[in-house]
Design an enzyme around this catalytic site. Structure first.
Site, PDB file in Angstrom:
ATOM      1  N   CYS A  99       0.832  -1.201   0.000  1.00 28.50           N
ATOM      2  CA  CYS A  99       0.000   0.000   0.000  1.00 28.50           C
ATOM      3  C   CYS A  99       0.868   1.253   0.000  1.00 28.50           C
ATOM      4  O   CYS A  99       1.863   1.320   0.730  1.00 28.50           O
ATOM      5  CB  CYS A  99      -0.881  -0.020   1.244  1.00 28.50           C
ATOM      6  N   HIS A 124      -8.848  -4.013  -2.515  1.00 28.40           N
ATOM      7  CA  HIS A 124      -7.907  -3.214  -1.712  1.00 28.40           C
ATOM      8  C   HIS A 124      -8.360  -1.746  -1.669  1.00 28.40           C
ATOM      9  O   HIS A 124      -8.420  -1.145  -0.599  1.00 28.40           O
ATOM     10  CB  HIS A 124      -6.502  -3.352  -2.315  1.00 28.40           C
ATOM     11  N   GLU A 125      -8.688  -1.192  -2.842  1.00 28.09           N
ATOM     12  CA  GLU A 125      -9.084   0.227  -2.908  1.00 28.09           C
ATOM     13  C   GLU A 125     -10.460   0.444  -2.275  1.00 28.09           C
ATOM     14  O   GLU A 125     -10.688   1.452  -1.596  1.00 28.09           O
ATOM     15  CB  GLU A 125      -9.075   0.720  -4.362  1.00 28.09           C
ATOM     16  N   HIS A 161     -10.145   0.824   1.348  1.00 31.38           N
ATOM     17  CA  HIS A 161      -9.685   2.166   1.742  1.00 31.38           C
ATOM     18  C   HIS A 161     -10.862   3.108   2.004  1.00 31.38           C
ATOM     19  O   HIS A 161     -10.830   3.899   2.942  1.00 31.38           O
ATOM     20  CB  HIS A 161      -8.815   2.778   0.630  1.00 31.38           C
TER      21      HIS A 161
HETATM   22 ZN    ZN Z   1      -3.577   0.972  -0.251  1.00 34.85          ZN
END
Ligand code: ZN
Length: 202
Positions: A138, A186-187, A190
């Site tokens: 990340c 993953h995004e 976030h």
């Molecule tokens: Zn990330």
């Protein structure tokens, strides 16, 4: 007659004003986004900074009435510049300090590997089984890599900057092949204040 026309114009003017588009971003968000041009990368927030960590851990909100908004266009352009400068495959707005449901993800599964924007994204379906994705990383957690628990595919929905809705199934969780499904997850995490270090596996 003249007076009547004037009155009519005043009433219509007031109606138009009241129908004015609501602001897409807050004044604070606008100030942050407009502090640079399309070519200016954002400072990427880091988990090692206490203030940044609070922002990175805050769930984001949807963007309303955004189609063809100029501030949104600048946000997307600056995120693209930031992603290229950092050599990443994805970046979410909260990593730039903008707590909104929007991110960029690289379509490793498409020819030319284009970077695509996802606004107000949702994961609408996924299998019951998970995989252990090798070497997640990340931009907000420098120098740290780890394997993360991910779904091998996800069905997703998101809008582009024109307000067009996309519905598709994203696949790929292999470092050797493609891992588009993992980038999206993953995004997406976030935007909910979740980081890959929360999902580690052996
Ligand atoms: Zn990330």
């Amino acid at each position: 007659m003249k007076k009547l026309l004037l009155l009519l114009c005043t009433v219509m003017g007031a109606m138009l004003l009241s129908c004015k588009r609501p602001a897409v971003f807050s004044g604070e968000e606008k100030a942050l986004i407009c502090r640079g041009t399309a070519q200016t990368p954002f400072r990427v927030l880091k988990i090692t900074n206490t203030q940044d960590a609070i922002i990175l851990r805050t769930p984001c909100s949807d963007i309303e009435n955004f189609a063809n908004d100029s501030t949104l266009a600048l946000l997307i352009a600056r995120l693209k510049t930031t992603l290229a400068a950092e050599n990443g495959v994805g970046i979410a707005a909260p990593q730039a300090g903008v707590l909104r449901n929007i991110f960029l993800f690289m379509r490793l599964d498409l020819p030319g590997e284009p970077v695509v924007v996802a606004i107000n994204p949702r994961i609408t379906s996924h299998p019951d089984t998970t995989v252990c994705f090798v070497r997640d990383g990340c931009l907000s957690i420098p120098g740290v890599g780890g394997n993360s628990i991910r779904y091998p595919w996800v069905e997703v929905e998101y809008y582009n900057e024109k307000g067009e809705l996309f519905r598709e199934r994203l696949e790929g969780y292999s470092r050797q092949d493609t891992f588009t499904a993992v980038i999206f997850q993953h995004e997406y995490d976030h935007t909910r204040g979740i980081l890959f270090i929360d999902k580690l596996c052996r």
